[in-house]
Write an enzyme that holds these catalytic residues in place. Structure first.
Site, short mmCIF file in Angstrom:
data_model
loop_
_atom_site.label_atom_id
_atom_site.label_comp_id
_atom_site.label_asym_id
_atom_site.label_seq_id
_atom_site.Cartn_x
_atom_site.Cartn_y
_atom_site.Cartn_z
N SER A 63 0.85 -1.19 0.00
CA SER A 63 0.00 0.00 0.00
C SER A 63 0.89 1.24 0.00
O SER A 63 1.63 1.48 0.96
CB SER A 63 -0.91 0.00 1.23
OG SER A 63 -1.60 1.24 1.31
N HIS A 114 -1.27 -0.96 -4.13
CA HIS A 114 -2.57 -0.53 -3.61
C HIS A 114 -2.53 0.98 -3.40
O HIS A 114 -1.59 1.50 -2.79
CB HIS A 114 -2.82 -1.25 -2.28
CG HIS A 114 -4.16 -1.01 -1.65
ND1 HIS A 114 -5.31 -1.67 -2.05
CD2 HIS A 114 -4.53 -0.22 -0.62
CE1 HIS A 114 -6.32 -1.29 -1.29
NE2 HIS A 114 -5.88 -0.42 -0.40
N ASP A 165 -4.68 4.15 -1.91
CA ASP A 165 -5.81 4.56 -1.07
C ASP A 165 -6.25 5.98 -1.38
O ASP A 165 -5.44 6.91 -1.30
CB ASP A 165 -5.41 4.49 0.41
CG ASP A 165 -5.23 3.07 0.89
OD1 ASP A 165 -4.14 2.75 1.42
OD2 ASP A 165 -6.16 2.27 0.71
N MET A 198 -8.82 8.88 -0.14
CA MET A 198 -9.64 9.27 1.01
C MET A 198 -10.16 10.70 0.83
O MET A 198 -9.42 11.56 0.37
CB MET A 198 -8.81 9.16 2.29
CG MET A 198 -8.25 7.76 2.54
SD MET A 198 -7.29 7.68 4.06
CE MET A 198 -6.67 6.00 3.99
N HIS A 238 -8.37 1.94 -4.16
CA HIS A 238 -9.37 1.74 -3.10
C HIS A 238 -10.02 3.10 -2.79
O HIS A 238 -9.41 3.96 -2.17
CB HIS A 238 -8.64 1.18 -1.87
CG HIS A 238 -9.47 1.01 -0.64
ND1 HIS A 238 -8.92 0.74 0.60
CD2 HIS A 238 -10.82 1.07 -0.44
CE1 HIS A 238 -9.90 0.65 1.49
NE2 HIS A 238 -11.04 0.85 0.89
N MET A 270 -12.26 5.37 -0.80
CA MET A 270 -12.94 5.58 0.49
C MET A 270 -13.62 6.95 0.42
O MET A 270 -13.12 7.94 0.98
CB MET A 270 -11.92 5.49 1.63
CG MET A 270 -11.45 4.08 1.89
SD MET A 270 -9.90 4.00 2.80
CE MET A 270 -8.73 4.08 1.43
N MET A 300 -12.21 -5.12 4.97
CA MET A 300 -11.35 -4.26 5.78
C MET A 300 -11.08 -4.94 7.12
O MET A 300 -12.02 -5.35 7.81
CB MET A 300 -11.98 -2.89 6.01
CG MET A 300 -12.06 -2.03 4.78
SD MET A 300 -10.48 -1.80 3.95
CE MET A 300 -9.48 -1.03 5.24
N ASP A 309 -7.19 -5.89 4.09
CA ASP A 309 -6.48 -4.62 4.12
C ASP A 309 -6.53 -4.03 5.52
O ASP A 309 -7.60 -3.75 6.05
CB ASP A 309 -7.19 -3.67 3.13
CG ASP A 309 -6.54 -2.32 2.98
OD1 ASP A 309 -7.17 -1.43 2.37
OD2 ASP A 309 -5.41 -2.15 3.46
C1 DX5 Z 1 -6.47 2.13 5.50
C2 DX5 Z 1 -6.07 1.76 4.10
C3 DX5 Z 1 -5.00 0.70 4.04
C4 DX5 Z 1 -3.70 1.06 4.74
C5 DX5 Z 1 -3.02 -0.22 5.20
O1 DX5 Z 1 -7.65 2.83 5.48
O2 DX5 Z 1 -7.18 1.36 3.34
O3 DX5 Z 1 -4.75 0.33 2.69
O4 DX5 Z 1 -2.88 1.77 3.90
O5 DX5 Z 1 -1.90 0.09 5.95
P1 DX5 Z 1 -1.27 -0.91 7.03
O6 DX5 Z 1 -0.82 -2.14 6.26
O7 DX5 Z 1 -0.14 -0.12 7.59
O8 DX5 Z 1 -2.33 -1.24 8.03
ZN ZN Z 2 -6.74 0.43 1.37
#
Ligand code: DX5
Ligand code: ZN
Length: 217
Positions: A9, A34, A36, A38, A67, A69, A138, A176
């Site tokens: 990620s 990956h 993210d 947000m 991903h 969010m 999740m 994840d």
């Molecule tokens: C959290 C993200 C994850 C995060 C995982 O909301 O969706 O993808 O980056 O990070 P680690 O592996 O550090 O928990």
């Molecule tokens: Zn994620």
């Protein structure tokens, strides 16, 4: 079950040089990264926009596991598809036409993923299982990296793996949040084949050795 796929990620990568973090993943021979996204509403944090993803796409040929969010994922499916996403995952929790958004992702040439938060039961994604390429469970409340793995998600993972087997479906089953070699092994035993790892990969003393150990799960 497919061999375990480790997906670093980039949220835990070097934000001053995301291209170098992606290059590290490619050098090690891992095919996916990956990403993210947000919005500060669906989750209490902000990350990357389509412009950043497009710039990263110019620097990398990796498969982008994006991903979303977001409170309104459907508004951003097209900008991220055009930016170079390979797979777009949307959460099942926000109100709106989830089936329509998944169909749009497919029409834009991307793979389709559906995501559920820790508080959401497996039944919420059941209507979509036949029309996705990936289901993401999740294992932390989304919003930040570096959180602890939620072991209470294992029964839900096993339920979705059972539905996949019983119905002859072939979507990937991804986790994840808080994934490392120990929690990865527990998820593997529950039927997981795709493992997102931020902190454990990018903070590993030797990421290549970490990836090799993951491949043996
Ligand atoms: C959290 C993200 C994850 C995060 C995982 O909301 O969706 O993808 O980056 O990070 P680690 O592996 O550090 O928990
Ligand atoms: Zn994620």
């Amino acid at each position: 079950m497919p061999p375990p796929l480790l997906v670093p990620s980039i949220l835990a990568g070097n934000h001053a040089n995301l291209a170098e973090s992606a290059a590290l993943v490619a050098r090690i021979g891992l095919p996916w990264i990956h990403v993210d996204i947000m919005d500060g509403h669906f989750v209490p944090n902000l990350t990357f926009g389509p412009g950043t993803v497009a710039a990263l796409r110019q620097a990398s040929t990796l498969f982008f596991d994006v991903h979303l969010m977001l409170d309104e994922p459907r508004r951003y499916v097209e900008p991220f598809a055009r930016a170079g996403a390979s797979l777009i995952s949307i959460h099942v929790e926000p109100p709106g036409d989830t089936a329509g958004a998944l169909a749009q992702i497919g029409r834009l040439g991307c793979k389709r993923g559906i995501v559920l938060n820790p508080g959401t039961p497996a039944s919420a994604v059941e209507p979509f299982l036949a029309s996705v390429d990936l289901v993401l469970v999740m294992t932390v409340q989304p919003g930040f990296g570096g959180q602890s793995f939620r072991r209470d998600m294992l029964p839900k993972i096993a339920q979705i793996a059972t539905w996949r087997r019983e119905r002859g479906l072939d979507f990937r089953l991804e986790v994840d949040g808080g994934i490392d070699l120990a929690t990865g092994a527990e998820c593997r035993a529950a039927g997981v084949d795709t493992f997102v790892a931020g902190t454990s990969f990018f903070r590993a003393p030797d990421p290549a050795a970490f990836a090799a150990a993951f491949a043996r799960l």
